[in-house]
Write an enzyme that holds these catalytic residues in place. Sequence first.
Site, PDB file in Angstrom:
ATOM      1  N   GLU A 167       0.836  -1.208   0.000  1.00  0.00           N
ATOM      2  CA  GLU A 167       0.000   0.000   0.000  1.00  0.00           C
ATOM      3  C   GLU A 167       0.869   1.255   0.000  1.00  0.00           C
ATOM      4  O   GLU A 167       0.566   2.247  -0.672  1.00  0.00           O
ATOM      5  CB  GLU A 167      -0.939   0.023   1.209  1.00  0.00           C
ATOM      6  CG  GLU A 167      -1.923  -1.141   1.292  1.00  0.00           C
ATOM      7  CD  GLU A 167      -3.053  -1.071   0.266  1.00  0.00           C
ATOM      8  OE1 GLU A 167      -3.054  -0.168  -0.582  1.00  0.00           O
ATOM      9  OE2 GLU A 167      -3.925  -1.965   0.311  1.00  0.00           O
ATOM     10  N   ARG A 171       0.575   3.697  -3.257  1.00  0.00           N
ATOM     11  CA  ARG A 171      -0.100   4.983  -3.024  1.00  0.00           C
ATOM     12  C   ARG A 171       0.913   6.118  -2.853  1.00  0.00           C
ATOM     13  O   ARG A 171       0.781   7.177  -3.471  1.00  0.00           O
ATOM     14  CB  ARG A 171      -0.994   4.911  -1.784  1.00  0.00           C
ATOM     15  CG  ARG A 171      -2.074   3.864  -1.930  1.00  0.00           C
ATOM     16  CD  ARG A 171      -3.079   3.909  -0.797  1.00  0.00           C
ATOM     17  NE  ARG A 171      -3.799   2.636  -0.731  1.00  0.00           N
ATOM     18  CZ  ARG A 171      -5.051   2.478  -0.345  1.00  0.00           C
ATOM     19  NH1 ARG A 171      -5.762   3.515   0.036  1.00  0.00           N
ATOM     20  NH2 ARG A 171      -5.608   1.286  -0.304  1.00  0.00           N
ATOM     21  N   ASP A 300      -5.280  -9.976  -7.711  1.00  0.00           N
ATOM     22  CA  ASP A 300      -5.574  -9.113  -8.852  1.00  0.00           C
ATOM     23  C   ASP A 300      -4.368  -8.485  -9.561  1.00  0.00           C
ATOM     24  O   ASP A 300      -4.111  -8.713 -10.739  1.00  0.00           O
ATOM     25  CB  ASP A 300      -6.579  -8.017  -8.450  1.00  0.00           C
ATOM     26  CG  ASP A 300      -6.211  -7.281  -7.157  1.00  0.00           C
ATOM     27  OD1 ASP A 300      -5.165  -7.587  -6.560  1.00  0.00           O
ATOM     28  OD2 ASP A 300      -6.989  -6.398  -6.741  1.00  0.00           O
ATOM     29  N   GLU A 475     -12.530   0.094  -9.884  1.00  0.00           N
ATOM     30  CA  GLU A 475     -12.147  -0.863 -10.935  1.00  0.00           C
ATOM     31  C   GLU A 475     -13.029  -0.805 -12.185  1.00  0.00           C
ATOM     32  O   GLU A 475     -12.536  -0.918 -13.314  1.00  0.00           O
ATOM     33  CB  GLU A 475     -12.106  -2.291 -10.372  1.00  0.00           C
ATOM     34  CG  GLU A 475     -10.865  -2.596  -9.525  1.00  0.00           C
ATOM     35  CD  GLU A 475     -10.875  -1.929  -8.162  1.00  0.00           C
ATOM     36  OE1 GLU A 475     -11.963  -1.488  -7.725  1.00  0.00           O
ATOM     37  OE2 GLU A 475      -9.801  -1.837  -7.530  1.00  0.00           O
ATOM     38  N   THR A 562      -1.177   0.529 -10.174  1.00  0.00           N
ATOM     39  CA  THR A 562      -2.451  -0.049  -9.754  1.00  0.00           C
ATOM     40  C   THR A 562      -3.280   0.922  -8.917  1.00  0.00           C
ATOM     41  O   THR A 562      -4.452   0.691  -8.666  1.00  0.00           O
ATOM     42  CB  THR A 562      -2.229  -1.380  -9.003  1.00  0.00           C
ATOM     43  OG1 THR A 562      -3.473  -2.068  -8.887  1.00  0.00           O
ATOM     44  CG2 THR A 562      -1.638  -1.137  -7.622  1.00  0.00           C
TER      45      THR A 562
HETATM   46  C1  DMJ Z   1      -6.489   0.170  -4.892  1.00  0.00           C
HETATM   47  O1  DMJ Z   1      -5.767   0.493  -3.763  1.00  0.00           O
HETATM   48  C2  DMJ Z   1      -5.639  -0.494  -5.908  1.00  0.00           C
HETATM   49  O2  DMJ Z   1      -6.285  -0.438  -7.124  1.00  0.00           O
HETATM   50  C3  DMJ Z   1      -5.321  -1.913  -5.576  1.00  0.00           C
HETATM   51  O3  DMJ Z   1      -4.620  -2.592  -6.575  1.00  0.00           O
HETATM   52  C4  DMJ Z   1      -6.546  -2.717  -5.242  1.00  0.00           C
HETATM   53  N1  DMJ Z   1      -7.670  -1.974  -4.994  1.00  0.00           N
HETATM   54  C5  DMJ Z   1      -7.694  -0.645  -4.522  1.00  0.00           C
HETATM   55  C6  DMJ Z   1      -8.942   0.055  -4.980  1.00  0.00           C
HETATM   56  O4  DMJ Z   1     -10.039  -0.747  -5.052  1.00  0.00           O
END
Ligand code: DMJ
Length: 579
Positions: A167, A171, A300, A475, A562
């Site tokens: 995370e 982020r 994912d 998503e 992501t």
């Molecule tokens: C986000 O923090 C990122 O997209 C992560 O890969 C998975 N999902 C959350 C948002 O849903």
Amino acid sequence: MEELGVRQRKKAATEFTNGHDTGSETKSGPAFPKVYILLAALLALALYNFLALVKSPLLGAPTRHLPGVRTHYVPTFTADEAKRDAVVEAFKHAWLAYERDAMGDDEYHPIAHTGSNLTKAGGIGYTVVDSIDTIIIMGLEDEYQRARAWVADKLSFERDGNFNTFETTIRVLGGLLSAYHLSGDDPVFLEKAQELGSRILPVFETESGLPLSLINLALREGVPDRDNGGLISTAEASTLQLEFRYLAYLTDEDTYWEKAENVMAVLRASAMTSGLVPIFVDSKMGRYQTSPIRLGSRGDSYYEYLLKQYLQTNQTELVYREMYDTAMTGIQTHLVKRGLSSQLLYIAELNPERTQNGELGWRLTPKQDHLVCFLGGSLMLGATTSGALTHNVSIPPSTDELTNQGKRDWLTGVELIDTCMATHDTQTGLAPEIAHFRILGDGMDGSMVPADWYIKGARPNAPPPFDARYILRPETVESIFIAFRLTGDPKYRDYGWAIFQAIEKHCRIPTGGYASVINVDQVPVEYDDKMETFLMSETLKYLYLLFADSSVLPLNDYVFNTEAHPLPVFNPTIRTGFS
Ligand code: DMJ
């Protein structure tokens, strides 16, 4: 503030070295008076804009591009200004409330008008840094100056607490790197990114080189996740690569690259032949653990980053293409299923179980997390790159431009997005966290079932199950944005607008900010008092880009990490033995 388009052009020109750019040569011609030159330029611009409008798929036939000619900076689709500006207004509603109530705190609770931090050691800029690139992209000058000043003066990583490696990387590190690029190389962002990257590096000091789940940023020590027996989830281990590789590229510090790449080499060595991967891996042994296989939580972004690593380095690292292609075939073979009634295509899960004679078997579970909805757009993007027979496919691609795998994945992606939209068929128009699909084992035959999917455990007058919530996830709009850029089909803007309106109607808090709802099938809604940071970094960014003109962050030139932080495509300056 300089408009993003201008900054992008300057910077992106330096990112590419492979000579795809058609460029424009300047020759010194006869000395025409300047006013004629100006008039000619204005005329050319007007003609160009007219042609772009006429060719716009929003008005009719899809634009075709000559093979080999780069499409970036060509405004293939014009903006829907009213809808784009409505998204900017929503972003400001979220940001200004956060700034008023909780500036600098990691998380925001808009109903209590307060913030909170991830650990007692203090904040690490989770919300501010996650939002800055959206602020730049939207051209919000005042907000940008305040956010930048906070990063320059207040952001500290000297925090003696355990932070999630993944995370924090996607982020905060991703946000800083993207802000660095989009701000036109403002050094404050790179300095912070370098400091954070160096503090995270110790997570890779394990026997296998796979990272530990947690990092103590002040002590610079990796910490195993005791809640999961010291294991790390596959998505967490394999979703650090875009960020660390770009940091290496910017700083010439190869160690960032090598650590991130080694993770992929270890995972590849332990992978199953199907290309599918269990969701847990052991950092010590470097081996996958017997655990579910899914495209939802903990699985994912492993699949997402296979493709994006290939794209990030300008399609030069074929190892990722091979891993991606194998994985997509595994998904198609084992996980793609259809609902009983409307035949909606969905992605099921596999759960390990022992058969009577003690052998390992896999039970199919007809469950699809909201998170899986990233895959629709990803499959379409993969089809036009990994699955393309030509360098720049048309928009939308024609069948003779795609390999068989490309055609297969394109169609699956299109259908999956439609399924994700179908899960918005709720009282609020918002999709639940988890959808279950009916199967014949449910005691129904295909002719009698009421609908393909349902929210498990939802009963009238009973507390809603966890599956029923919507926590402002991005998503589906992420996939819709990609699908629109690759097709120009206006239905995707309609989809995105419907989702945006549902968010406005049910998640918007009148005093400022947005909150999660605990049951998408209940009106009026009940809130969970939390505004996830990905609302501003992802959901509203992708909605903005959906309605912006397509010269903003072209998919040929950027990979989105992501967490939706755009990073420029580049040619790698480091060559390792991983192939
Ligand atoms: C986000 O923090 C990122 O997209 C992560 O890969 C998975 N999902 C959350 C948002 O849903």
